[in-house]
Design an enzyme around this catalytic site. Sequence first.
Site, PDB file in Angstrom:
ATOM      1  N   TYR A   1       0.818  -1.216   0.000  1.00  0.00           N
ATOM      2  CA  TYR A   1       0.000   0.000   0.000  1.00  0.00           C
ATOM      3  C   TYR A   1       0.853   1.268   0.000  1.00  0.00           C
ATOM      4  O   TYR A   1       0.487   2.279  -0.587  1.00  0.00           O
ATOM      5  CB  TYR A   1      -0.871   0.039   1.254  1.00  0.00           C
ATOM      6  CG  TYR A   1      -2.038  -0.909   1.253  1.00  0.00           C
ATOM      7  CD1 TYR A   1      -3.089  -0.754   0.352  1.00  0.00           C
ATOM      8  CD2 TYR A   1      -2.123  -1.942   2.174  1.00  0.00           C
ATOM      9  CE1 TYR A   1      -4.184  -1.595   0.369  1.00  0.00           C
ATOM     10  CE2 TYR A   1      -3.215  -2.793   2.201  1.00  0.00           C
ATOM     11  CZ  TYR A   1      -4.237  -2.622   1.299  1.00  0.00           C
ATOM     12  OH  TYR A   1      -5.321  -3.456   1.323  1.00  0.00           O
TER      13      TYR A   1
ATOM     14  N   THR B   1      -1.838  -5.652  -7.192  1.00  0.00           N
ATOM     15  CA  THR B   1      -1.889  -4.707  -6.092  1.00  0.00           C
ATOM     16  C   THR B   1      -2.424  -5.389  -4.847  1.00  0.00           C
ATOM     17  O   THR B   1      -3.040  -6.458  -4.907  1.00  0.00           O
ATOM     18  CB  THR B   1      -2.827  -3.520  -6.392  1.00  0.00           C
ATOM     19  OG1 THR B   1      -4.172  -4.017  -6.486  1.00  0.00           O
ATOM     20  CG2 THR B   1      -2.439  -2.802  -7.660  1.00  0.00           C
ATOM     21  N   ASP B   2      -2.219  -4.743  -3.706  1.00  0.00           N
ATOM     22  CA  ASP B   2      -2.965  -5.110  -2.515  1.00  0.00           C
ATOM     23  C   ASP B   2      -4.387  -4.575  -2.697  1.00  0.00           C
ATOM     24  O   ASP B   2      -4.673  -3.801  -3.614  1.00  0.00           O
ATOM     25  CB  ASP B   2      -2.299  -4.532  -1.271  1.00  0.00           C
ATOM     26  CG  ASP B   2      -2.604  -5.335  -0.019  1.00  0.00           C
ATOM     27  OD1 ASP B   2      -3.640  -6.034   0.004  1.00  0.00           O
ATOM     28  OD2 ASP B   2      -1.810  -5.267   0.945  1.00  0.00           O
ATOM     29  N   TRP B   3      -5.278  -4.957  -1.813  1.00  0.00           N
ATOM     30  CA  TRP B   3      -6.708  -4.678  -1.985  1.00  0.00           C
ATOM     31  C   TRP B   3      -7.035  -3.220  -1.641  1.00  0.00           C
ATOM     32  O   TRP B   3      -6.805  -2.760  -0.519  1.00  0.00           O
ATOM     33  CB  TRP B   3      -7.514  -5.608  -1.097  1.00  0.00           C
ATOM     34  CG  TRP B   3      -7.873  -6.922  -1.720  1.00  0.00           C
ATOM     35  CD1 TRP B   3      -9.123  -7.462  -1.785  1.00  0.00           C
ATOM     36  CD2 TRP B   3      -7.021  -7.875  -2.363  1.00  0.00           C
ATOM     37  NE1 TRP B   3      -9.094  -8.680  -2.437  1.00  0.00           N
ATOM     38  CE2 TRP B   3      -7.819  -8.955  -2.802  1.00  0.00           C
ATOM     39  CE3 TRP B   3      -5.660  -7.904  -2.635  1.00  0.00           C
ATOM     40  CZ2 TRP B   3      -7.293 -10.051  -3.482  1.00  0.00           C
ATOM     41  CZ3 TRP B   3      -5.129  -8.998  -3.307  1.00  0.00           C
ATOM     42  CH2 TRP B   3      -5.945 -10.041  -3.723  1.00  0.00           C
TER      43      TRP B   3
ATOM     44  N   THR C   1      -5.884  -0.183  -2.922  1.00  0.00           N
ATOM     45  CA  THR C   1      -4.803   0.788  -2.780  1.00  0.00           C
ATOM     46  C   THR C   1      -5.279   2.187  -3.165  1.00  0.00           C
ATOM     47  O   THR C   1      -6.258   2.361  -3.890  1.00  0.00           O
ATOM     48  CB  THR C   1      -3.612   0.418  -3.676  1.00  0.00           C
ATOM     49  OG1 THR C   1      -4.031   0.481  -5.056  1.00  0.00           O
ATOM     50  CG2 THR C   1      -3.105  -0.971  -3.371  1.00  0.00           C
TER      51      THR C   1
END
Length: 895
Positions: free
Chosen positions: A712, A743-745, A747
Amino acid sequence: MDFAQIGEMMKRKKGTHPYPQHLKDSRRIATEGMVLLKNENGVLPLKSEKAALFGAGAVDTITCGTGSGYVSAPYVISVREGLENAGITVTSSAWLDRFAEASKKANDEDKTLNMMSRLWSGLSILIDEIPVTAEDIAAASDADTAIYVLRRNAGEGGDRRAVKGDYYLSDVERSNIEAVAAAFKHTVILLNTCVIDANFINEIPGIDGALLISLGGGDTGSAAADILTGKVSPSGHLTDTWAKRYEDNPASAAFGANDGDILQEDYVEDIFVGYRYFDTFGIEPLFPFGYGLSYTTFDRELVKAEADWCSVRLTVKVTNTGSAAGRDVVQVYVTAPEGRLTKPYQELKGFAKTEELAPGADQTLTIEIAAESLSSFDESCCSYVMEKGDYIIRIGEHSRKTEALAVLSLDEDAVLRKVRDVLHPDHELNTLKAPARSAESVSPLFCLSLKAADCVTADDTCNVVPSDYDGTSGNLPAAGAAAIAKDQATLIDVAEGRVSMKDFVDSLDEEVLLRFVAGAADETPYEIPSRVSEKTVLKDLNRMSSSGATTAMFRDSLAVPAWKVTDGPAGCHLPLCEVTSYPVGLLIAQTWDRSLANLSGLGIGKELAAFDFSVILGPGMNIHRDPLCGRSFEYFSEDPLLSGEMAAEITLGVQATPGTGVSIKHFACNNQEEDRLHQNSTVSVRALREIYLKGFEICVRKADPKTVMTSYNLINGVHTSSRKDLLTDVLRGEWGFKGLVMTDWGTQSVKAYDLAAGNDLIMGGYRSDFLKAAVHGKQPEFTEDGYVRTQEFQVYGGFFTNVVEFWNVFEPDAAGADVVETSVSAGTELNPLVQKKVEEGIASIQQNADCSCTVSYRGTNRGQYLSMKDVKQCAARTFAQIINSVSYRVMTSNN
């Protein structure tokens, strides 16, 4: 639903686990990673079949952390249950029952946590200790030994605090421990924690033993009992330095909220992380890096040493000189010569663990150290350099107990590898420099030498980045395969060599491609003509939801199944399913055993496939920069070599099951949890190269993970997911990574920039509308009430809901140079969100003569800023992963 009902839901029927052996493996791994910190007066192993047991962790034993790292196990064995199952009579049942009742009452009455928080994130109300009274001690006095279990929990989204009840003992905990230690002949402390202030172990009289049981998975209690009763001799070693004072940790002054600025982290300690700082600056720790006691003793003998420009190879004979069976960890540290570049006093460069040795038995280990690992990163020439001088090779049992047994001499400076000049800090850092060392006289058994003239410099500056889209990384038509027109091709045709990946991608329209790089999130319908033959039978996947997936919308038309991923990393995050809760990453690393890390990965891979999931989101590999990081339990160590080696073995284990993969995370510098979506880490290039990226590099080069998850946070002013130099130049160009980056969730990065940088998949789901707007430069979509259109959509497989605002290519910002306007008719009430933007300095409202008004928004208008060429490359990598997934194998299993 009350706490008891939730607890019953969590207790799954035994015998339904797809791989019961994994539960036994988890217990074995846990025993190997528990660390014996203190053992005086022969207190351990236990000499009696009776013990008094106190402490919240005896009942509320923490098996893993909270959030995405939580694993809902088919059963959980507490320390109390573990001891009783091992035949130990617990004499303090009255106190334990009273505590259990108080804990249950607090959770039953709690109104702050909903069912999803409990089932999905593993959250519960952790009450403080209840007092241990004189009556409790009298009732338990039939035992000579008391065991006190101290527990702490932490997890995603929040960091710990250097306060009582967290890093320090609470007043009740200290009072209880003092009372217990004074009353019983022996007292043993079990730390069901990560790093805490453990000085009390030596300060409070009567404490003879201490065992770090960490967070050992579903069978934590059984594993602890195995160690306490002597069924297993402890062989775990610390992977972090435990400080005498929290303030002794090198990043403590600036970490998180400690300096009042949670959004900006200056990594001024630079390369001096953990033991690299303590050993270099002469700070005495409470427990040093690599520390761990055993029920036996060992002798280590260096019997052979040799070196060339490929590696240093050491042969070490280990003999069990004690009276109990046990395993030993041989740790190799190297002191590099002082030179132009500041250096730590020593660094871990190799390690190995013996098999279980009976008393008098021995084993010979070979430890190979890559020559390049002896180098330091020189920012002035963007190269890994070995400076001339003597490299002292030390062998021992922890960083403060080693013996200099060999010296490698280098005649002149040597450049081992050149890399790209990237990742520069966004502002100047005043970083730590090592003090001058005192002269050290050593008498080595082996004197080795290398000549700089014989060194061949590797050059990573011109490596070609592999591409799934243009064919340079495969997916070309197979020789002799029957060709098919690309506009009729399905993913099966790509997989079976009838059409190239490039032709398949080129045949898909813009909307389809955008759906495949955005993840699934409450999608709007979009149909295309089917290309799938009527003769092709596509099998359905298990419909279970977890953390996320790619779109399943085109399965029947293009034969592209949903590619399902699940959180981890201590097992598959599938609530109410029969999955194994493995020990957390920290404990796995504390085994110092590559084969056990691999064993956990093998189990996870099989369980992924059993439930039709393709990827586990892990292992987590961020460095333990400071002990207050809320997710330290998920990560391995303060040391990048140990982190990289453990991650590599877990990766190899998981990916041994066809169709399964890992997502090593969080790339990179996700070293704090609070405000992680906006926090900027300013780090020197050298610290990135030597510390914070090194573990990832080791894993990528050794294990070829299928995916990488970006973090993030920002690094040096730019979101990690938007850094082309990080994802394309370094990860793919230098390290040769061939997989997918996600990506992370959720972002806060600009998603079009992510795709352009080489971040292929936007996870948690993202509306393709916004990507299409970036391709075409679409302006904000205003509604009649003066605000933009908003819409709710689901993430995390439908478990949670987010709200999106259709600003499209315009980013509201009070400091922006651009303005967009919308008119609101007379008599129309303004959306309350308009006023909020006014208060933020973004919006202004102008009343017009006809009683209408004009709302103006300040910000940045990006215009057209996403290329379909970048989208196609990202989509191609997504398709390549799907072809090699469990989802694809299940879908095509009938053909």
